[in-house]
Design an enzyme around this catalytic site. Structure first.
Site, PDB file in Angstrom:
ATOM      1  CB  SER A 217      -0.760   0.001   1.638  1.00  0.00           C
ATOM      2  OG  SER A 217      -1.560   1.043   0.991  1.00  0.00           O
ATOM      3  CB  THR A 218       1.223   4.297   2.364  1.00  0.00           C
ATOM      4  OG1 THR A 218      -0.428   3.979   2.448  1.00  0.00           O
ATOM      5  CG2 THR A 218       1.789   5.528   2.092  1.00  0.00           C
ATOM      6  CG  HIS A 244      -4.447  -0.883  -1.132  1.00  0.00           C
ATOM      7  ND1 HIS A 244      -3.876  -0.618   0.353  1.00  0.00           N
ATOM      8  CD2 HIS A 244      -4.951  -1.740  -0.738  1.00  0.00           C
ATOM      9  CE1 HIS A 244      -4.585  -1.825   1.077  1.00  0.00           C
ATOM     10  NE2 HIS A 244      -4.749  -2.801   0.421  1.00  0.00           N
ATOM     11  CG  MET A 337      -2.105   3.241   7.980  1.00  0.00           C
ATOM     12  SD  MET A 337      -1.837   5.380   7.835  1.00  0.00           S
ATOM     13  CE  MET A 337      -0.082   6.150   8.026  1.00  0.00           C
ATOM     14  CG  ASP A 340      -5.696  -5.609   2.790  1.00  0.00           C
ATOM     15  OD1 ASP A 340      -6.193  -6.070   3.103  1.00  0.00           O
ATOM     16  OD2 ASP A 340      -5.742  -4.860   1.850  1.00  0.00           O
TER      17      ASP A 340
END
Length: 401
Positions: A217-218, A244, A337, A340
């Site tokens: 993700s991030t 994401h 973050m 997930d």
């Protein structure tokens, strides 16, 4: 605690003010300065040293793209988060910005109702400013809270505004000051404590690896670029990736990765047969999972409800891999973050799959890999600069001959 300083560069005075309000409403953020184009920004960076820059792309005199070229030429290392249009052309330019060294991007709202829509991306602005700005601030000797502190603070304020709105209180229109009780609830995120990992006893030993699944993700756009450029072209296993990312960007993202990766990288399509030595990126706004039919595996896409607040969700992919591949897979969870992917990576581990997690020091946000590690789902933590080598080693060592 010190503040994360943010510089806002956008040719729209309205957008500068709207984003400025979001930054000012977060305890621990401060505005270092504002500029209306890249030329103005370069001039102000001679005296102002922010922790992170929010940068528009289309601006007069000097665009965001040209600023990034100048930033690279001048050796400026302040992280840059792009404020991007959601148009197709905007997606291509956004990927060009990543090529030029931007850290990440946010899709800003457009149209006449921008002031009404800015709230839709406020949490993403806070998350990415906290994530990239925090790393820079710490390098500069500052003491700042964990990235998730800022996100949870925003969520508490959002809830407080909702309650005030229901009561018809004027506070709903103003900045919300957190109560002592709410601030106490945030204390956990100021300096989060690590837990000893749970112990998972797999149901079977790890087998030959038939498929590799990655959740990220991030911090992911640049992390994947670093990993994929060094993958071994002799890898035969297919690689499925959930990053994401919003709809409209994943096709261009896959194309940009394909330009630097020795394996073929494409955006996944519903129903396509999984091919060896091929990398598939989950489309934005679609869950991606895998199904077996006979001796073949196929990619399936769905727009079922978001999971853990995400669509695509890493958990959805890992869940299907655990079900269909059991101990014949490699699961990898990287910077991001929240949580997930963590629970279902642990489920993969229970089924006997091999698993890796990105380590704390190299993660832009040590959230997803941290939770996965604490749940016992991570066999080995690996720094980003060694991740490609570890994937190459495991893929070659455990591939079918």
């Amino acid at each position: 605690m010190d503040n994360i300083s943010v510089f806002i560069c956008d040719d729209s005075a309205l957008m500068r003010n709207l984003i400025g309000r979001i930054i000012n409403d977060v305890d621990g953020f401060e505005i270092a300065g504002k500029a209306e184009n890249g030329e103005d920004l370069l001039s102000k960076l001679e005296t102002i040293k922010p922790d992170v820059i929010l940068l528009d792309i289309e601006m007069p005199k000097m665009s965001g793209v040209e600023f990034l070229r100048q930033r690279r030429a001048r050796g400026i290392t302040i992280p840059v988060i792009i404020l991007s249009s959601i148009a197709t052309q905007g997606a291509a330019v956004t990927m060009q910005c990543l090529d030029l060294g931007a850290s990440d991007f946010i899709t800003k709202p457009g149209g006449n109702s921008v002031s009404l829509k800015i709230g839709d991306v406020s949490n993403e602005i806070i998350e990415k400013v906290a994530s990239y700005g925090r790393r820079r601030a710490i390098r500069n000797g500052k003491t700042v809270p964990d990235s998730e502190y800022f996100v949870h603070q925003a969520k508490l304020k959002e809830a407080a505004r909702f309650v005030a709105q229901k009561k018809g209180d004027d506070a709903a229109k103003a900045a919300v000051t957190l109560s002592a009780q709410e601030k106490s609830a945030l204390a956990h995120w100021m300096v989060p404590k690590s837990k000893e990992p749970a112990v998972i006893t797999p149901e079977r030993d790890g087998g030959k690896i038939e498929l590799i699944a990655i959740g990220i993700s991030t911090g992911g756009p640049n992390a994947l670029r670093e990993v994929f450029k060094d993958l071994d072209p002799k890898i035969t296993q297919p690689i499925l990736v959930v990053q994401h990312m919003p709809a409209g960007f994943t096709e261009e993202f896959a194309n940009s990765l394909n330009n630097i990766c020795p394996l073929t990288v494409t955006e996944a399509k519903d129903g396509e047969k999984v091919q060896n030595g091929h990398i598939y990126i989950a489309p934005g706004s679609y869950h991606m999972y895998v199904e077996h039919v006979g001796f073949n595996s196929y990619i399936k896409l769905s727009q079922d409800e978001p999971r853990n607040g995400h669509r695509p969700s890493c958990d959805v992919l890992f869940e299907s891999v655990a079900k269909h591949f059991q101990n014949r897979a490699l699961g990898i969870i990287m910077t991001g973050m929240g949580r997930d992917g963590a629970a279902e990576l642990a489920e993969m581990r229970k089924k006997g799959a091999w698993t890796l997690g990105q380590d704390k020091d190299s993660s832009i946000v040590y959230g997803m890999p941290k939770v996965a590690y604490e749940l016992g789902g991570v066999q080995k933590q690996v720094p980003l600069n060694e991740m490609a080598a570890e994937i190459n080693r495991m893929a070659m060592e455990h591939q079918f001959k």
